[in-house]
Motif scaffolding. Structure first.
Motif, PDB file in Angstrom:
ATOM      1  N   ARG A 229      -5.431  17.257   7.112  1.00  0.00           N
ATOM      2  CA  ARG A 229      -5.113  15.880   7.514  1.00  0.00           C
ATOM      3  C   ARG A 229      -5.318  15.682   9.012  1.00  0.00           C
ATOM      4  N   GLU A 230      -5.084  16.726   9.796  1.00  0.00           N
ATOM      5  CA  GLU A 230      -5.297  16.621  11.243  1.00  0.00           C
ATOM      6  C   GLU A 230      -6.742  16.355  11.590  1.00  0.00           C
ATOM      7  N   VAL A 231      -7.675  16.770  10.719  1.00  0.00           N
ATOM      8  CA  VAL A 231      -9.096  16.564  11.011  1.00  0.00           C
ATOM      9  C   VAL A 231      -9.677  15.407  10.186  1.00  0.00           C
TER      10      VAL A 231
ATOM     11  N   THR B  15     -12.449  21.321  12.590  1.00  0.00           N
ATOM     12  CA  THR B  15     -13.015  20.097  13.162  1.00  0.00           C
ATOM     13  C   THR B  15     -14.537  20.149  13.154  1.00  0.00           C
TER      14      THR B  15
ATOM     15  N   LEU C  42      -7.935  24.925  14.037  1.00  0.00           N
ATOM     16  CA  LEU C  42      -8.164  23.485  14.077  1.00  0.00           C
ATOM     17  C   LEU C  42      -9.547  23.161  14.625  1.00  0.00           C
TER      18      LEU C  42
ATOM     19  N   ARG D 217      -1.541  20.045   5.971  1.00  0.00           N
ATOM     20  CA  ARG D 217      -1.378  19.469   7.313  1.00  0.00           C
ATOM     21  C   ARG D 217      -2.637  19.671   8.139  1.00  0.00           C
ATOM     22  N   LEU D 218      -3.258  20.838   8.001  1.00  0.00           N
ATOM     23  CA  LEU D 218      -4.448  21.145   8.780  1.00  0.00           C
ATOM     24  C   LEU D 218      -5.592  20.206   8.428  1.00  0.00           C
TER      25      LEU D 218
END
Length: 260
Positions: free
Chosen positions: A162-164, A115, A111, A159-160
């Motif tokens: 979308r988290e960033v 990022t 992550l 999911r990864l």
């Protein structure tokens, strides 16, 4: 711990590695083959494919410290930099295209790495994650770089990103042939039928994503035609509203090349 640069170089110099280079290059050429005027960044071990971005203004290979770096030249100058993958040495918004290969699987913090990659991505930029597929045979073959670290599924990559703050736009798979040398001559045929006959056997999964703020513009003209013409490489699923690939204004991975 990351695979060393020596291990990676050796693998991609062998017949099995040459096959991986060719199969992934085919997908990337379809998606981003022409990158006229773009600044391109490769993170991980992306040098086998960075030379294929036609017309790019600048191409840089960022290799994580745990892996090590090798010299890679473009236009007669070394374009490799050794980096801390949690603090990339690039200004925000520097790159129009970012490619991650052998980057996420062995990262201490995937992550944090992603990022940083997104921070370096231009507002209208696009990113492709290429990782070992969790269900494929390649993720179980320790004689290849794909058999080390953590493999991913498509939903995990979605999911990864979308988290960033990115939105999945398109995805594709490759390497349906088992990672055994006697089977390599069958690779082209298996690539043609693999996604229909045994999709879960793919060794490599690729996800393209862009910023959410750029995921709301519906494509016009050629972009719509491309989406309809090439259903074999699939736009990402809808989580609400219009389809992601359509909203992004970019053709899906594997669609006919067009200048950015």
């Amino acid at each position: 711990m990351r695979r060393s640069i020596d291990d990676l170089r050796t693998f991609y110099g062998e017949p099995t590695g040459a096959l991986v280079r060719r199969m992934l290059a085919r997908r990337l050429d379809d998606a981003w083959g022409e990158a006229a005027g773009c600044d391109v960044l490769g993170i991980g071990y992306a040098t086998p494919w960075l030379g294929g971005f036609v017309g790019a203004r600048r191409v840089i290979a960022a290799m994580p410290g745990g892996q090590g770096a090798e010299q890679w030249a473009a236009a007669g100058r070394n374009r490799t930099v050794l980096v801390d993958d949690k603090r990339l040495p690039f200004a925000a918004g520097t790159f129009d295209r970012i490619l991650l290969v052998h980057a996420l699987e062995e990262a201490d913090d995937p992550l944090a790495l992603l990022t940083e990659a997104v921070r370096a991505l231009a507002p209208a930029g696009r990113i492709i994650l290429a990782t070992a597929a969790r269900g494929g045979l390649w993720a179980r073959a320790e004689t290849t770089p794909f058999g080390h670290g953590r493999p991913f599924t498509r939903s995990q990559l979605e999911r990864l990103v979308r988290e960033v703050g990115l939105e999945p736009a398109a995805w594709s798979q490759a390497l349906y042939v088992p990672p055994w040398r006697p089977m390599l001559p069958l690779a082209d045929g298996l690539e043609q039928i693999g996604r229909w006959v045994f999709p879960g056997a793919a060794g490599l999964i690729m996800l393209e994503a862009s910023r959410q703020s750029y995921a709301r513009v519906r494509p016009q003209g050629l972009a719509q035609a491309v989406l309809a013409a090439r259903p074999s490489l699939t736009p990402a699923p809808v989580s609400g509203g219009a389809g992601h690939a359509a909203r992004a204004g970019h053709p899906p991975m594997g669609a006919a090349r067009k200048r950015p």
